[in-house]
Enzyme design. Structure first.
Site, PDB file in Angstrom:
ATOM      1  N   SER A 179      16.101   5.897   3.894  1.00 20.38           N
ATOM      2  CA  SER A 179      17.071   5.410   4.873  1.00 20.38           C
ATOM      3  C   SER A 179      17.886   6.562   5.440  1.00 20.38           C
ATOM      4  O   SER A 179      17.331   7.446   6.090  1.00 20.38           O
ATOM      5  CB  SER A 179      17.947   4.341   4.217  1.00 20.38           C
ATOM      6  N   ASP A 274      12.153  -4.998   7.714  1.00 18.91           N
ATOM      7  CA  ASP A 274      13.275  -4.068   7.775  1.00 18.91           C
ATOM      8  C   ASP A 274      13.682  -3.835   9.225  1.00 18.91           C
ATOM      9  O   ASP A 274      12.829  -3.530  10.067  1.00 18.91           O
ATOM     10  CB  ASP A 274      12.843  -2.740   7.134  1.00 18.91           C
ATOM     11  N   HIS A 304      14.098  -3.561   3.318  1.00 21.07           N
ATOM     12  CA  HIS A 304      14.809  -2.288   3.221  1.00 21.07           C
ATOM     13  C   HIS A 304      15.384  -2.129   1.812  1.00 21.07           C
ATOM     14  O   HIS A 304      15.852  -3.085   1.209  1.00 21.07           O
ATOM     15  CB  HIS A 304      15.935  -2.264   4.244  1.00 21.07           C
TER      16      HIS A 304
END
Length: 341
Positions: A179, A274, A304
């Protein structure tokens, strides 16, 4: 809950969730259902300090038992007249001169730390057969853009300059992250490729944030109720940027870089459910168009954050096993080629 028979787990999770031609894994759907039943607030519901405390407390539920045998050592890295923390993970018995992964944790540049990703780094170290240097870069809003970028670059350069002391092969140093950490890893690769000097030999990217300037279909489809929400993204990005024009800087939105030639090979994983899926996959396409070898792996049934959910079910670990295998193969080939030269 995850130890219950399949029919009971399915009953608790509800009917299979299907979106965009994909079906969410039962393990992921059960996690979302558990969060819903617990009425857990989103990270973006309070101040950053509250979100950090919340993450510290609740991440224990999904991290799983500590992965062993892995030796650890805490390290200090000098940055701008100050220091940041880092932790070196070495699988017990791994010989000196092994490859090294410099890892940047996720958390939207606002939350997360070495502890929140401790088991993730242990997993990658043990199953990737590499040393892992996990970096505790400074967080926004106390340290907004570009401070985390500067910290990430300093950490990579420290690892390369001190590779012998870290027991690593200087020709086998990779970067990686999830991320926000994936964002930092891509930026380290871009900046070092442009400036010259040492650069990573490989990049391991989990659902990286690559473009804060535009909406995507995946943000529209998956921006609510699937762990990471659009509200969360806006909250994180609002703390990371001090000016709106920051978001158009390639060091903030690496997808906006004009030239991606010269980047190291990449394993880039996205999650099907996601909001960041599409920008991650577009970044993989851009790398390929620039002649960079890329393995794009869409974990079509996941959400995610899956690299942190090692203590629940099996599906999350399966996805991370694939990444660890890709990392191990890529770095062993790279080190052998450097020795042959």
């Amino acid at each position: 809950m995850y130890g219950l028979p399949y029919r009971v787990r399915r009953l608790i999770a509800g009917p299979p969730l299907r979106l965009d031609g994909l079906e969410l894994a039962l393990d992921a759907q059960l996690l979302l259902r558990a969060n819903e039943l617990a009425n857990l607030p989103p990270l973006s519901a309070g101040a950053p300090q509250q979100a950090r405390a919340y993450l510290k407390e609740n991440s224990k539920l999904v991290l799983g038992p500590r992965i062993e045998p892995v030796d650890t050592r805490d390290i200090r890295i000098p940055v701008d007249g100050d220091e940041i923390g880092a932790r070196l993970y070495v699988p017990t018995g791994l010989p000196t001169g092994s490859p090294l992964l410099v890892y940047f944790h996720g958390g939207g540049f606002v939350v997360g730390d070495i502890e929140s990703h401790d088991n993730t780094c242990r997993f990658l170290a043990r199953h990737g057969r590499v040393r892992v240097l996990s970096v505790d870069y400074r967080l926004a809003p106390e340290h907004p853009f570009p401070v985390p970028v500067d910290d990430a670059l300093a950490a990579f350069r420290f690892a390369h300059a001190n590779s012998r002391e870290l027991g690593a092969n200087p020709n086998g140093i990779a970067v990686g992250g999830d991320s926000a950490g994936g964002n930092l890893a891509t930026v380290v690769c871009q900046v070092t490729a442009t400036e010259g000097g040492p650069k990573p030999v490989f990049q391991l990217l989990f659902y990286p944030a690559t473009d804060a300037t535009r909406s995507t279909r995946s943000k529209e489809l998956f921006g609510k109720g699937l762990f990471l929400t659009q509200d969360d993204i806006d909250w994180f990005m609002g703390h990371y940027a001090t000016r709106e024009e920051d978001k158009r800087d390639p060091r903030y939105s690496p997808l906006l870089a004009e030239d991606l030639a010269g980047q190291p090979p990449a394993y880039l994983a996205t999650a099907g459910f996601d909001p960041l899926r599409d920008e991650g996959e577009t970044y993989a396409d851009r790398l390929r168009a620039a002649g960079v070898p890329v393995v794009l792996s869409r974990q079509a049934d996941l959400i995610h954050g899956y690299v942190n959910f090692l203590g629940i079910g099996n599906r999350f670990r399966e996805a991370l096993f694939e990444a660890a295998g890709a990392l191990r193969a890529a770095l062993e080939i790279t080190v052998r080629e450097s020795v042959a030269k």
